[in-house]
Enzyme design. Sequence first.
Site, PDB file in Angstrom:
ATOM      1  N   LYS A   1     -11.281   0.271  -2.012  1.00 43.28           N
ATOM      2  CA  LYS A   1     -12.234   1.091  -1.248  1.00 43.28           C
ATOM      3  C   LYS A   1     -12.039   2.572  -1.592  1.00 43.28           C
ATOM      4  O   LYS A   1     -11.076   3.199  -1.171  1.00 43.28           O
ATOM      5  CB  LYS A   1     -12.047   0.922   0.259  1.00 43.28           C
ATOM      6  CG  LYS A   1     -13.184   1.608   1.027  1.00 43.28           C
ATOM      7  CD  LYS A   1     -12.867   1.863   2.469  1.00 43.28           C
ATOM      8  CE  LYS A   1     -12.303   3.231   2.753  1.00 43.28           C
ATOM      9  NZ  LYS A   1     -13.200   4.358   2.452  1.00 43.28           N
ATOM     10  N   PRO A   2     -12.969   3.143  -2.346  1.00 43.22           N
ATOM     11  CA  PRO A   2     -12.901   4.581  -2.614  1.00 43.22           C
ATOM     12  C   PRO A   2     -13.359   5.372  -1.381  1.00 43.22           C
ATOM     13  O   PRO A   2     -13.798   4.800  -0.393  1.00 43.22           O
ATOM     14  CB  PRO A   2     -13.883   4.770  -3.764  1.00 43.22           C
ATOM     15  CG  PRO A   2     -14.271   3.413  -4.224  1.00 43.22           C
ATOM     16  CD  PRO A   2     -14.051   2.488  -3.078  1.00 43.22           C
TER      17      PRO A   2
ATOM     18  N   GLU B   1       0.908   7.097  -0.902  1.00 52.00           N
ATOM     19  CA  GLU B   1       0.942   8.398  -1.594  1.00 52.00           C
ATOM     20  C   GLU B   1       0.192   9.369  -0.701  1.00 52.00           C
ATOM     21  O   GLU B   1      -1.028   9.332  -0.627  1.00 52.00           O
ATOM     22  CB  GLU B   1       0.257   8.289  -2.965  1.00 52.00           C
ATOM     23  CG  GLU B   1       0.948   7.363  -3.944  1.00 52.00           C
ATOM     24  CD  GLU B   1       2.238   7.937  -4.503  1.00 52.00           C
ATOM     25  OE1 GLU B   1       2.575   9.102  -4.196  1.00 52.00           O
ATOM     26  OE2 GLU B   1       2.931   7.208  -5.234  1.00 52.00           O
ATOM     27  N   LEU B   2       0.934  10.231  -0.017  1.00 54.68           N
ATOM     28  CA  LEU B   2       0.310  11.022   1.042  1.00 54.68           C
ATOM     29  C   LEU B   2       0.248  12.513   0.690  1.00 54.68           C
ATOM     30  O   LEU B   2       0.307  12.876  -0.473  1.00 54.68           O
ATOM     31  CB  LEU B   2       1.070  10.777   2.349  1.00 54.68           C
ATOM     32  CG  LEU B   2       1.241   9.285   2.706  1.00 54.68           C
ATOM     33  CD1 LEU B   2       2.048   9.124   3.972  1.00 54.68           C
ATOM     34  CD2 LEU B   2      -0.105   8.577   2.821  1.00 54.68           C
TER      35      LEU B   2
ATOM     36  N   TRP C   1     -10.834  11.300  -2.091  1.00 58.55           N
ATOM     37  CA  TRP C   1     -11.985  11.794  -2.841  1.00 58.55           C
ATOM     38  C   TRP C   1     -11.617  12.707  -4.003  1.00 58.55           C
ATOM     39  O   TRP C   1     -12.446  12.991  -4.849  1.00 58.55           O
ATOM     40  CB  TRP C   1     -12.959  12.539  -1.908  1.00 58.55           C
ATOM     41  CG  TRP C   1     -12.331  13.586  -1.030  1.00 58.55           C
ATOM     42  CD1 TRP C   1     -11.915  13.397   0.270  1.00 58.55           C
ATOM     43  CD2 TRP C   1     -12.057  14.950  -1.329  1.00 58.55           C
ATOM     44  NE1 TRP C   1     -11.391  14.571   0.776  1.00 58.55           N
ATOM     45  CE2 TRP C   1     -11.471  15.547  -0.185  1.00 58.55           C
ATOM     46  CE3 TRP C   1     -12.236  15.765  -2.463  1.00 58.55           C
ATOM     47  CZ2 TRP C   1     -11.062  16.879  -0.128  1.00 58.55           C
ATOM     48  CZ3 TRP C   1     -11.834  17.091  -2.414  1.00 58.55           C
ATOM     49  CH2 TRP C   1     -11.260  17.636  -1.253  1.00 58.55           C
TER      50      TRP C   1
ATOM     51  N   CYS D   1      -3.224  16.756  -4.680  1.00 58.32           N
ATOM     52  CA  CYS D   1      -2.021  16.579  -3.864  1.00 58.32           C
ATOM     53  C   CYS D   1      -0.853  17.344  -4.467  1.00 58.32           C
ATOM     54  O   CYS D   1      -0.018  17.892  -3.770  1.00 58.32           O
ATOM     55  CB  CYS D   1      -1.692  15.096  -3.768  1.00 58.32           C
ATOM     56  SG  CYS D   1      -1.472  14.320  -5.370  1.00 58.32           S
TER      57      CYS D   1
ATOM     58  N   GLY E   1      -3.901   9.152   0.248  1.00 59.89           N
ATOM     59  CA  GLY E   1      -4.728   9.946   1.147  1.00 59.89           C
ATOM     60  C   GLY E   1      -3.856  10.829   2.007  1.00 59.89           C
ATOM     61  O   GLY E   1      -2.697  11.096   1.666  1.00 59.89           O
TER      62      GLY E   1
HETATM   63  P1  NAD Z   1      -8.005  10.594   3.936  1.00 57.89           P
HETATM   64  O1  NAD Z   1      -6.681  10.141   4.424  1.00 57.89           O
HETATM   65  O2  NAD Z   1      -8.920  11.237   4.914  1.00 57.89           O
HETATM   66  O3  NAD Z   1      -8.839   9.380   3.330  1.00 57.89           O
HETATM   67  C1  NAD Z   1      -8.332   8.568   2.288  1.00 57.89           C
HETATM   68  C2  NAD Z   1      -9.007   7.208   2.332  1.00 57.89           C
HETATM   69  O4  NAD Z   1      -8.632   6.515   3.526  1.00 57.89           O
HETATM   70  C3  NAD Z   1     -10.527   7.269   2.359  1.00 57.89           C
HETATM   71  O5  NAD Z   1     -11.018   6.240   1.500  1.00 57.89           O
HETATM   72  C4  NAD Z   1     -10.859   6.992   3.808  1.00 57.89           C
HETATM   73  O6  NAD Z   1     -12.156   6.442   3.995  1.00 57.89           O
HETATM   74  C5  NAD Z   1      -9.772   5.988   4.176  1.00 57.89           C
HETATM   75  N1  NAD Z   1      -9.464   5.894   5.611  1.00 57.89           N
HETATM   76  C6  NAD Z   1      -9.692   6.803   6.577  1.00 57.89           C
HETATM   77  N2  NAD Z   1      -9.192   6.357   7.761  1.00 57.89           N
HETATM   78  C7  NAD Z   1      -8.641   5.149   7.520  1.00 57.89           C
HETATM   79  C8  NAD Z   1      -7.939   4.193   8.324  1.00 57.89           C
HETATM   80  N3  NAD Z   1      -7.728   4.394   9.630  1.00 57.89           N
HETATM   81  N4  NAD Z   1      -7.491   3.064   7.741  1.00 57.89           N
HETATM   82  C9  NAD Z   1      -7.661   2.852   6.420  1.00 57.89           C
HETATM   83  N5  NAD Z   1      -8.329   3.710   5.606  1.00 57.89           N
HETATM   84  C10 NAD Z   1      -8.799   4.849   6.148  1.00 57.89           C
HETATM   85  O7  NAD Z   1      -7.712  11.551   2.696  1.00 57.89           O
HETATM   86  P2  NAD Z   1      -8.747  12.416   1.849  1.00 57.89           P
HETATM   87  O8  NAD Z   1      -9.234  13.567   2.684  1.00 57.89           O
HETATM   88  O9  NAD Z   1      -9.737  11.529   1.182  1.00 57.89           O
HETATM   89  O10 NAD Z   1      -7.777  12.977   0.687  1.00 57.89           O
HETATM   90  C11 NAD Z   1      -7.023  14.139   0.820  1.00 57.89           C
HETATM   91  C12 NAD Z   1      -5.575  13.821   1.108  1.00 57.89           C
HETATM   92  O11 NAD Z   1      -5.070  12.893   0.152  1.00 57.89           O
HETATM   93  C13 NAD Z   1      -4.679  15.040   0.994  1.00 57.89           C
HETATM   94  O12 NAD Z   1      -3.764  15.052   2.052  1.00 57.89           O
HETATM   95  C14 NAD Z   1      -3.943  14.820  -0.319  1.00 57.89           C
HETATM   96  O13 NAD Z   1      -2.690  15.446  -0.410  1.00 57.89           O
HETATM   97  C15 NAD Z   1      -3.809  13.348  -0.325  1.00 57.89           C
HETATM   98  N6  NAD Z   1      -3.563  12.887  -1.690  1.00 57.89           N
HETATM   99  C16 NAD Z   1      -2.315  12.408  -2.012  1.00 57.89           C
HETATM  100  C17 NAD Z   1      -2.040  12.027  -3.317  1.00 57.89           C
HETATM  101  C18 NAD Z   1      -0.678  11.506  -3.715  1.00 57.89           C
HETATM  102  O14 NAD Z   1      -0.571  10.931  -4.793  1.00 57.89           O
HETATM  103  N7  NAD Z   1       0.350  11.659  -2.912  1.00 57.89           N
HETATM  104  C19 NAD Z   1      -3.041  12.124  -4.287  1.00 57.89           C
HETATM  105  C20 NAD Z   1      -4.291  12.619  -3.922  1.00 57.89           C
HETATM  106  C21 NAD Z   1      -4.548  12.991  -2.618  1.00 57.89           C
END
Ligand code: NAD
Length: 494
Positions: free
Chosen positions: A177-178, A250-251, A153, A286, A228
Amino acid sequence: MATTTDPLTVHALINGEKVETKDKITRENPSNPEEIVGYAPLNTKEDAVRAIDAADEAFKEWRKTTLDERIERMERAIQKLRDSQKEITEVLSREHGKPIYDAEGELIVSLMWMEHACKTAKDVLGDDVREDENGRTIIKRDPIGVVSAIAPWNYPISLSTIKVAPALLAGNTIVVKPSPLAPLAVTIVLDIIAQEFPPGVLNVLNGEAEVGIELTSNPKVMKIAFTGGTETGRKIMAAAAPTIKKLTLELGGNDPAIVLPSFDVNDEKAMRRMVVSNFLTAGEICMIAKRIYVPRSMHDEFVQKYIEAANKWVRVGDPFNREVTLGPVNNQKQVDFVQELIDDAKSHGAEVTKLGKILDPELFEQGYFMQPTLVTGAKQGDRIVKEEQFGPTVPIVAYEDVDEAVELANDSIFGLTSSVWGDEEEAMEVAARIEAGTTMINTAAIQGLDVRYEFGGVKQSGIGREYGEEGLEAYVHKHVINNPKTKDLPHIPE
Ligand code: NAD
């Protein structure tokens, strides 16, 4: 008071058709949670299967198109996005909470990458033909197939287009999927892009984990590009394992900023850059600097100058007010998590200093706002130092010598970006000792981002790279067609 608008509705896109869903995601305005910014579809597993099937079918023809055609279509999409910049960034700011300048910045960076991808596509994705006395070899870059792209998000547009542009330029089809926490502006963006491509080439779904799980386990999906949290990344690796899908992950990150003894605390510009590196987008990035290591001998002076700089730059309020540098946090869950980390640090003896000004106290009370804080006296083992805060707080930890600073910086499961501040030559040397995908000198976070170079993490911050050449290569297989002059090996008996 923030302005309000009528709620808008965005649709799913499957095989070129807008798809309605019975249930919807309701996205509120984080500045005023009672205001609905809009509705996105709450897609289901069945929708995901349909979208993947459409992408799989479209791939048969799309893979045959020329690179010229794909670049031309992408360039048209870029132009359309430019034309819609105002609408997109206003929706993004309203649904996300990031100030309008920051929403504009997100679109600018997205377009910069899309343009760079178009510009470099021929060099990176074109056939490589080699001919010498040993024979003739063509190294082709074949598309992989159906790609699933899943985004978080915090930077919904950048972190979707970072995947869509190279995937389509390389001849793949994609289902995106956003996140349900910022689904609107990105769906508008993807819809604009999709209009320039044949049906089924770019499909867009919204929804919760149910959709993500199908997108990461369906056997027709050949590659997953995910941004994520690390915890979700682990689940995705497991979901991908049975059919050995290609992965870009990218975590999370917990990026250290090492301040060297040579750093000039009176350099106001550098200090402002440090503050921005901690608090841009309310710290929800991130690659934000999430823990600052300062020489013990410089600690008190640094803290004093830091607070002065932060008090100048941090102006919390309505994202549509151009004076504002920080909007609300995106959601209440994140506010609670950040507060939990601050409370934990306090319970271990840390001191918490509030930073900046609140421009509109009434709005502040109404939304998911947090006043940014500096946490001093935190220890390496405290949760606020160990965990990714992803919000408007930053701890400062004192160190004795540079060796210790490097050790503390590397003492993390994460390794996304990092920064070193001080004399540039010395900083470059220290940078080389840090375990991270990127290390920036005297800057950090988006301020030091360059889409020409690879971006990604080491350790549990991820697998693979986005941006740069690798950001395009990640969407192809190298296919070697080898026609050697000598077709028999001499050591094999007749
Ligand atoms: P999240 O992991 O909760 O969700 C990310 C996406 O994954 C969402 O679209 C969500 O609906 C989906 N999702 C959730 N469970 C899933 C599953 N079991 N299988 C497949 N998809 C699933 O992350 P968030 O809270 O949206 O974002 C914050 C995190 O993202 C932070 O840890 C941040 O560091 C990381 N992030 C990393 C980068 C990078 O480039 N390394 C960039 C931005 C954000």
